[in-house]
Design a protein around this motif. Sequence first.
Motif, PDB file in Angstrom:
ATOM      1  N   VAL A  61      45.778  11.760  55.062  1.00 56.47           N
ATOM      2  CA  VAL A  61      45.126  10.720  54.272  1.00 56.47           C
ATOM      3  C   VAL A  61      45.252   9.395  54.998  1.00 56.47           C
ATOM      4  N   LEU A  62      44.196   8.590  54.959  1.00 53.71           N
ATOM      5  CA  LEU A  62      44.238   7.265  55.567  1.00 53.71           C
ATOM      6  C   LEU A  62      43.454   6.283  54.712  1.00 53.71           C
ATOM      7  N   THR A  63      43.771   5.005  54.889  1.00 49.57           N
ATOM      8  CA  THR A  63      43.011   3.921  54.253  1.00 49.57           C
ATOM      9  C   THR A  63      42.379   3.090  55.357  1.00 49.57           C
ATOM     10  N   SER A  64      41.146   2.674  55.128  1.00 47.09           N
ATOM     11  CA  SER A  64      40.402   1.998  56.181  1.00 47.09           C
ATOM     12  C   SER A  64      39.587   0.852  55.615  1.00 47.09           C
ATOM     13  N   TYR A  90      48.755   5.996  59.596  1.00 50.24           N
ATOM     14  CA  TYR A  90      49.019   4.574  59.450  1.00 50.24           C
ATOM     15  C   TYR A  90      48.022   3.755  60.269  1.00 50.24           C
ATOM     16  N   GLN A  91      47.558   2.653  59.679  1.00 50.50           N
ATOM     17  CA  GLN A  91      46.613   1.725  60.317  1.00 50.50           C
ATOM     18  C   GLN A  91      45.218   2.330  60.487  1.00 50.50           C
ATOM     19  N   GLY A  92      44.813   3.141  59.523  1.00 48.09           N
ATOM     20  CA  GLY A  92      43.448   3.633  59.474  1.00 48.09           C
ATOM     21  C   GLY A  92      43.030   4.447  60.687  1.00 48.09           C
ATOM     22  N   TYR A  93      41.783   4.272  61.097  1.00 49.54           N
ATOM     23  CA  TYR A  93      41.277   5.026  62.238  1.00 49.54           C
ATOM     24  C   TYR A  93      42.005   4.655  63.520  1.00 49.54           C
ATOM     25  N   MET A  94      42.534   3.440  63.578  1.00 53.25           N
ATOM     26  CA  MET A  94      43.335   3.056  64.735  1.00 53.25           C
ATOM     27  C   MET A  94      44.563   3.954  64.852  1.00 53.25           C
ATOM     28  N   GLY A  95      45.132   4.317  63.703  1.00 46.98           N
ATOM     29  CA  GLY A  95      46.281   5.208  63.710  1.00 46.98           C
ATOM     30  C   GLY A  95      45.936   6.610  64.166  1.00 46.98           C
ATOM     31  N   LEU A  96      44.713   7.060  63.862  1.00 50.90           N
ATOM     32  CA  LEU A  96      44.279   8.367  64.364  1.00 50.90           C
ATOM     33  C   LEU A  96      44.210   8.371  65.879  1.00 50.90           C
ATOM     34  N   ILE A  97      43.725   7.279  66.437  1.00 48.55           N
ATOM     35  CA  ILE A  97      43.589   7.182  67.891  1.00 48.55           C
ATOM     36  C   ILE A  97      44.962   7.099  68.560  1.00 48.55           C
ATOM     37  N   ASN A  98      45.845   6.280  67.965  1.00 50.52           N
ATOM     38  CA  ASN A  98      47.166   6.034  68.565  1.00 50.52           C
ATOM     39  C   ASN A  98      48.215   7.055  68.138  1.00 50.52           C
ATOM     40  N   GLU A 132      35.814   0.514  67.808  1.00 55.66           N
ATOM     41  CA  GLU A 132      35.720   1.457  68.923  1.00 55.66           C
ATOM     42  C   GLU A 132      35.602   2.907  68.459  1.00 55.66           C
ATOM     43  N   PHE A 133      35.840   3.151  67.165  1.00 49.70           N
ATOM     44  CA  PHE A 133      35.730   4.509  66.652  1.00 49.70           C
ATOM     45  C   PHE A 133      34.288   4.992  66.686  1.00 49.70           C
ATOM     46  N   LYS A 134      33.357   4.105  66.925  1.00 46.78           N
ATOM     47  CA  LYS A 134      31.958   4.491  67.064  1.00 46.78           C
ATOM     48  C   LYS A 134      31.705   5.266  68.356  1.00 46.78           C
ATOM     49  N   GLU A 135      32.645   5.163  69.306  1.00 47.70           N
ATOM     50  CA  GLU A 135      32.500   5.846  70.593  1.00 47.70           C
ATOM     51  C   GLU A 135      33.000   7.287  70.500  1.00 47.70           C
ATOM     52  N   LYS A 136      32.201   8.216  71.021  1.00 50.41           N
ATOM     53  CA  LYS A 136      32.514   9.635  70.891  1.00 50.41           C
ATOM     54  C   LYS A 136      33.833  10.005  71.550  1.00 50.41           C
ATOM     55  N   GLU A 137      34.103   9.448  72.727  1.00 48.67           N
ATOM     56  CA  GLU A 137      35.336   9.795  73.418  1.00 48.67           C
ATOM     57  C   GLU A 137      36.569   9.317  72.659  1.00 48.67           C
ATOM     58  N   VAL A 138      36.407   8.226  71.910  1.00 45.76           N
ATOM     59  CA  VAL A 138      37.509   7.733  71.078  1.00 45.76           C
ATOM     60  C   VAL A 138      37.752   8.691  69.919  1.00 45.76           C
ATOM     61  N   ARG A 139      36.686   9.153  69.296  1.00 47.80           N
ATOM     62  CA  ARG A 139      36.827  10.102  68.195  1.00 47.80           C
ATOM     63  C   ARG A 139      37.431  11.422  68.673  1.00 47.80           C
ATOM     64  N   GLU A 140      37.124  11.813  69.896  1.00 49.87           N
ATOM     65  CA  GLU A 140      37.692  13.041  70.443  1.00 49.87           C
ATOM     66  C   GLU A 140      39.213  12.949  70.523  1.00 49.87           C
ATOM     67  N   LYS A 141      39.733  11.787  70.855  1.00 49.09           N
ATOM     68  CA  LYS A 141      41.177  11.587  70.897  1.00 49.09           C
ATOM     69  C   LYS A 141      41.761  11.722  69.491  1.00 49.09           C
ATOM     70  N   GLN A 165      32.285  11.039  58.278  1.00 48.23           N
ATOM     71  CA  GLN A 165      31.159  11.934  58.503  1.00 48.23           C
ATOM     72  C   GLN A 165      31.114  12.404  59.958  1.00 48.23           C
ATOM     73  N   ARG A 166      31.348  11.480  60.886  1.00 45.74           N
ATOM     74  CA  ARG A 166      31.339  11.834  62.308  1.00 45.74           C
ATOM     75  C   ARG A 166      32.430  12.870  62.609  1.00 45.74           C
ATOM     76  N   LEU A 167      33.596  12.685  62.034  1.00 50.60           N
ATOM     77  CA  LEU A 167      34.685  13.631  62.270  1.00 50.60           C
ATOM     78  C   LEU A 167      34.332  15.017  61.734  1.00 50.60           C
ATOM     79  N   SER A 168      33.688  15.063  60.576  1.00 55.81           N
ATOM     80  CA  SER A 168      33.325  16.359  59.994  1.00 55.81           C
ATOM     81  C   SER A 168      32.285  17.074  60.856  1.00 55.81           C
ATOM     82  N   GLU A 169      31.451  16.308  61.553  1.00 55.93           N
ATOM     83  CA  GLU A 169      30.415  16.888  62.408  1.00 55.93           C
ATOM     84  C   GLU A 169      30.978  17.363  63.748  1.00 55.93           C
TER      85      GLU A 169
END
Length: 321
Positions: free
Chosen positions: A6-9, A38-46, A75-84, A110-114
Motif C-alpha cells: 500500500v502507498l499514498t501518493s 514509503y514516500q509514494g512512487y518514489m519509494g517504489l523506485i528507491n 519521473e514515474f512517467k518513464e517506462k524504465e523507471v517503472r520497470e525498477k 494503471q501503468r503498473l497493472s499493464e
Amino acid sequence: MKKIAVLTSGGDSPGMNAAIRAVVRKAIYHDIEVYGVYQGYMGLINDNIKKLELGSVGDIIQRGGTFLYSARCPEFKEKEVREKAIENLEKRGIEGLVVIGGDGSYRGAQRLSEEAKNLKTIGVPGTIDNDINGTDFTIGFDTALNTILDAVDKIRDTASSHERTFIIEVMGRDAGDLALWSGLAAGAETILVPEGTSDIKEIAEKIQQGMDRGKKHSIIVCAEGVMTGHQCGEELKKYINIDTRVSCLGHIQRGGTPTGMDRVLASRLGGYAVELLMQNESAKAVGIKQNQLTCTPFDDIFSAKHNFDFKMYELANQLSI
C-alpha cells in the motif's frame, strides 16, 4: 493472493492513515502479508518498502496526513523507471498494490497493472478537492470542508465588526466542490468556482445592492482555480468602492484530525480495496455512490470529470440574495 503493498501518493488528505489502517488490518485478517511503501512512487523506485504488522497501524486512525509519507514523482512517467519499481515489488513476491491518491496516482497504478505480469492494482480516492470521477466523495473532503467552515465563521466575526468584505481563497484548482460546499454552509454572499461564471461586475453590483439595503459586510469564497483572492479584490475595486481583506487558507485545509465521516469512508474504501484484490480485480478504483461501495475501471475514471452539482450552485446563488 499472499502479499500486497500500500502507498499514498500526491497531496496528503486527512483520512489517509485510516485508509492505510483498513488495508493493513483487513489483509492480515485474511492471512495476507502487507508491505508499506514509503514516500509514494518514489519509494517504489528507491525500494523503500517495509513489512507492516497490526501494531504498525495502531493509534493512527485519528491522525491527519499519512505516516507512509508522500512525494511527487514525475519521473514515474518513464517506462524504465517503472520497470525498477516493478522489480522491487516482484522480488518480494508482492501480487497486489493499493494506491491511495488522486488522478495522477491512479495513472501510475494503471501503468503498473499493464506492465507488471503478476501485479494487480486498486486505487483509493484520497484528495481534499473531491475531484475524482467514480465516487461521490473522496477521503479528506469532509475534513477540509469543516476546516474551511471553521475559518470562515471566525472571519465573519471580524468582517461584521469592521464592516468589510472578506475574500476567502480556498483550494480547488480545477474543481469547485470545496468552495461550493463551504460557501453554502457558511452563508457566503458570493461563491466563485472554476465550473461557473465569474462576472466581477455582477458580483460588485450584488454587493452594492446589499449595502444599499443596509448590509454591512460580505463574504466571498473563491476557489484558487478561478483567481487568487488578491486578484479578486483588485477586480472588485474597478466597479465598487469597498474595503476588502483577503484570507488565503492554504495548506491548513489539508491538515488536521479527520472527521468521523472521513474515518468511516476511508475504512470502508480501504477494506473494499483489499476485497477486490482478493477477487483478482485490477486497474480499478473504489468509490462510494449513494452510500454504496462501487468500483470503476481506471479508463472510465479518466474518461470524464467528477460531476459538479450545478443545482447546489444555483441554490447557493439564490440563498445569497
